[in-house]
Design an enzyme around this catalytic site. Sequence first.
Site, PDB file in Angstrom:
ATOM      1  CG  ASP A 136     -64.590 -10.608  57.975  1.00 42.73           C
ATOM      2  OD1 ASP A 136     -64.513 -10.002  59.050  1.00 42.73           O
ATOM      3  OD2 ASP A 136     -65.601 -10.547  57.242  1.00 42.73           O
ATOM      4  CE  LYS A 170     -62.904  -7.381  57.044  1.00 33.96           C
ATOM      5  NZ  LYS A 170     -63.029  -7.484  58.516  1.00 33.96           N
ATOM      6  CE  LYS A 230     -53.651  -8.447  62.003  1.00 31.61           C
ATOM      7  NZ  LYS A 230     -54.308  -9.211  60.920  1.00 31.61           N
ATOM      8  CE  LYS A 244     -63.387  -4.051  64.240  1.00 35.93           C
ATOM      9  NZ  LYS A 244     -63.755  -5.373  63.654  1.00 35.93           N
TER      10      LYS A 244
HETATM   11  P1  NDP Z   1     -68.007 -17.042  59.519  1.00 30.53           P
HETATM   12  O1  NDP Z   1     -67.868 -17.180  58.074  1.00 30.53           O
HETATM   13  O2  NDP Z   1     -67.286 -17.963  60.427  1.00 30.53           O
HETATM   14  O3  NDP Z   1     -69.529 -17.086  59.925  1.00 30.53           O
HETATM   15  C1  NDP Z   1     -70.446 -16.186  59.391  1.00 30.53           C
HETATM   16  C2  NDP Z   1     -71.839 -16.563  59.856  1.00 30.53           C
HETATM   17  O4  NDP Z   1     -72.737 -15.537  59.478  1.00 30.53           O
HETATM   18  C3  NDP Z   1     -72.349 -17.837  59.201  1.00 30.53           C
HETATM   19  O5  NDP Z   1     -73.236 -18.465  60.071  1.00 30.53           O
HETATM   20  C4  NDP Z   1     -73.035 -17.285  57.957  1.00 30.53           C
HETATM   21  O6  NDP Z   1     -74.041 -18.124  57.455  1.00 30.53           O
HETATM   22  C5  NDP Z   1     -73.652 -16.024  58.501  1.00 30.53           C
HETATM   23  N1  NDP Z   1     -73.770 -15.061  57.408  1.00 30.53           N
HETATM   24  C6  NDP Z   1     -72.811 -14.635  56.555  1.00 30.53           C
HETATM   25  N2  NDP Z   1     -73.304 -13.791  55.649  1.00 30.53           N
HETATM   26  C7  NDP Z   1     -74.601 -13.692  55.923  1.00 30.53           C
HETATM   27  C8  NDP Z   1     -75.642 -12.978  55.332  1.00 30.53           C
HETATM   28  N3  NDP Z   1     -75.448 -12.192  54.258  1.00 30.53           N
HETATM   29  N4  NDP Z   1     -76.881 -13.090  55.913  1.00 30.53           N
HETATM   30  C9  NDP Z   1     -77.089 -13.885  56.994  1.00 30.53           C
HETATM   31  N5  NDP Z   1     -76.122 -14.605  57.580  1.00 30.53           N
HETATM   32  C10 NDP Z   1     -74.901 -14.503  57.063  1.00 30.53           C
HETATM   33  O7  NDP Z   1     -67.609 -15.504  59.842  1.00 30.53           O
HETATM   34  P2  NDP Z   1     -67.226 -14.857  61.229  1.00 30.53           P
HETATM   35  O8  NDP Z   1     -67.949 -15.508  62.345  1.00 30.53           O
HETATM   36  O9  NDP Z   1     -65.766 -14.739  61.277  1.00 30.53           O
HETATM   37  O10 NDP Z   1     -67.785 -13.371  61.019  1.00 30.53           O
HETATM   38  C11 NDP Z   1     -69.080 -12.966  61.466  1.00 30.53           C
HETATM   39  C12 NDP Z   1     -69.109 -11.453  61.617  1.00 30.53           C
HETATM   40  O11 NDP Z   1     -68.130 -11.057  62.593  1.00 30.53           O
HETATM   41  C13 NDP Z   1     -68.775 -10.641  60.364  1.00 30.53           C
HETATM   42  O12 NDP Z   1     -69.520  -9.439  60.405  1.00 30.53           O
HETATM   43  C14 NDP Z   1     -67.295 -10.317  60.553  1.00 30.53           C
HETATM   44  O13 NDP Z   1     -66.918  -9.166  59.837  1.00 30.53           O
HETATM   45  C15 NDP Z   1     -67.264 -10.082  62.051  1.00 30.53           C
HETATM   46  N6  NDP Z   1     -65.963 -10.187  62.693  1.00 30.53           N
HETATM   47  C16 NDP Z   1     -65.193 -11.308  62.578  1.00 30.53           C
HETATM   48  C17 NDP Z   1     -63.991 -11.388  63.236  1.00 30.53           C
HETATM   49  C18 NDP Z   1     -63.147 -12.614  63.203  1.00 30.53           C
HETATM   50  O14 NDP Z   1     -62.134 -12.624  63.901  1.00 30.53           O
HETATM   51  N7  NDP Z   1     -63.501 -13.653  62.483  1.00 30.53           N
HETATM   52  C19 NDP Z   1     -63.480 -10.270  64.017  1.00 30.53           C
HETATM   53  C20 NDP Z   1     -64.397  -9.173  64.155  1.00 30.53           C
HETATM   54  C21 NDP Z   1     -65.580  -9.146  63.493  1.00 30.53           C
HETATM   55  P3  NDP Z   1     -73.809 -18.922  56.061  1.00 30.53           P
HETATM   56  O15 NDP Z   1     -73.051 -20.137  56.454  1.00 30.53           O
HETATM   57  O16 NDP Z   1     -75.176 -19.192  55.595  1.00 30.53           O
HETATM   58  O17 NDP Z   1     -73.039 -18.007  55.153  1.00 30.53           O
HETATM   59  O1  2IT Z   2     -63.308  -7.465  61.515  1.00 27.19           O
HETATM   60  C1  2IT Z   2     -62.275  -7.827  62.112  1.00 27.19           C
HETATM   61  O2  2IT Z   2     -61.818  -7.211  63.059  1.00 27.19           O
HETATM   62  C2  2IT Z   2     -61.630  -9.074  61.660  1.00 27.19           C
HETATM   63  N1  2IT Z   2     -62.149  -9.745  60.766  1.00 27.19           N
HETATM   64  C3  2IT Z   2     -60.338  -9.512  62.260  1.00 27.19           C
HETATM   65  C4  2IT Z   2     -59.175  -8.801  61.600  1.00 27.19           C
HETATM   66  C5  2IT Z   2     -57.822  -9.294  62.020  1.00 27.19           C
HETATM   67  O3  2IT Z   2     -56.853  -8.764  61.427  1.00 27.19           O
HETATM   68  O4  2IT Z   2     -57.693 -10.148  62.895  1.00 27.19           O
END
Ligand code: NDP
Ligand code: 2IT
Length: 445
Positions: free
Chosen positions: A164, A124, A88, A112
């Site tokens: 993600d 992943k 997952k 996690k």
């Molecule tokens: P989104 O794509 O919705 O948003 C990502 C954000 O981070 C955007 O504002 C993006 O800007 C910015 N970003 C991405 N790459 C970079 C970079 N290299 N440098 C600077 N800014 C960057 O992703 P999420 O909000 O889903 O994910 C954000 C973080 O949270 C990641 O680390 C992800 O692994 C983690 N995460 C996400 C989960 C989920 O459920 N979605 C769960 C747990 C963790 P831009 O538009 O310019 O790319």
């Molecule tokens: O980093 C993370 O925990 C996620 N992007 C969510 C993974 C998931 O299976 O919901």
Amino acid sequence: MNAAKVVEDLKVRFPNEPEYIQAVSQVLPTIEEEYNKHPEFEKYNLIERLCIPDRVIEFRVTWVDDKGNVQTNMGYRIQHNNAIGPYKGGIRYHKSVNLGILKFLAFEQTFKNSLTTLPMGGAKGGSDFSPRGKSEAEVMRFCQAFMNELYRHIGPDEDVPAGDIGVGGREVGYMFGQYKKLTHQFQGVLTGKGIQFGGSLIRPEATGYGTVYFLTSMLATRGIELAGKKVLISGAGNVAQYAAEKCLQLGAIPMTMSDSDGYIYDPDGIDRAKLDYIMELKNVERGRIKEYVEEYPTAKYYEGKRPWYEKADIALPCATQNEINGDEAAALVKNGVIAVAEGANMPSLPEAIKIFQDAKILYAPGKASNAGGVSVSGLEMSQNSERLSWTAKEVDDYLKRIMNDIHENCVKYGTQADGYINYVKGANVAGFMKVAKAMMAQGLV
Ligand code: NDP
Ligand code: 2IT
């Protein structure tokens, strides 16, 4: 186990995967003592079997852009560990994606998911395709092409992907549609689905909300309230938006948001109406964060910079890995930050973590504080299995309970002799022990 030696060996075997080595080298020293209390672990070389993924799937994705040009991207799925449940973890679409980055994310995901208390293994996947600047039709064709290969390797009891970076409800919907087309099966094979076809209420909110629930538990250990606190948030995507929303609901004041081009600082705070503007800008118009200052001219935009030199009480990095370096961590501490809770995965560099811990501020690693997202994914799987949908309140209450349980586990395994809670150690040991016991019980597979 000698943690340093294991890391050195992995470095030699995987020399081009710095993020993977970084993640492993952050975890192993914190579990070394516990591991060495169990000679049976060493006898069965549990540590290498836990660090090296069960399976790496790598493929070419071919698709046609709007001009009729044939494009290729790389596609990956890392099936890291399925000792406690089906693989997952999310799928990331971003130009920076490579094997090493996905291996670090899959490794972290295994710990996690173990912490969530739900039965999920770690995985992943992703591609070096970036949806930025692509048309709706191009994104759809890419998602379909990606699934044309991935569908063979996933299933509701085998491997369940989700979103993600760069993969949200839109992309999950297209991938789900293609999976259904290829297999003739309507199954809970992805999470983060639309609400009309098996998605869970609160899944979009879960990572950001969970991060702030975890933050309030951390603050409570020092008798501190979140209300009234100024919060630096990085990112402007899914996690950042809902972290900001929960901060506002609990009376805190988000001061910054960012994207990969720069950050905005609003001296009056980002209120509900301003957050609505950001959500519309990012999710519907797919615009850039700098447009915020055209709408709210009292705010400032800083091109090419990150928000960590601003003064505030709390920092929530919610963008990406390695986005807080040592200098930035020192600035946060100097400016009086009391807590850092990671919404992103591995946003703090090792030297930054050391600075937070040496200063004895509250610091939560992503695998603990951002586990709310995958937790509600797990709840989405449960709802799909029983072919029912739970109410938003039911899911949110469950999420709160899980975040609280994760916090308690971190306190249990991470409290030091001087009373300081080392959340890194707590999360790693708690996550590790459950997976280790399950692996031992299942033999050498
Ligand atoms: P989104 O794509 O919705 O948003 C990502 C954000 O981070 C955007 O504002 C993006 O800007 C910015 N970003 C991405 N790459 C970079 C970079 N290299 N440098 C600077 N800014 C960057 O992703 P999420 O909000 O889903 O994910 C954000 C973080 O949270 C990641 O680390 C992800 O692994 C983690 N995460 C996400 C989960 C989920 O459920 N979605 C769960 C747990 C963790 P831009 O538009 O310019 O790319
Ligand atoms: O980093 C993370 O925990 C996620 N992007 C969510 C993974 C998931 O299976 O919901």
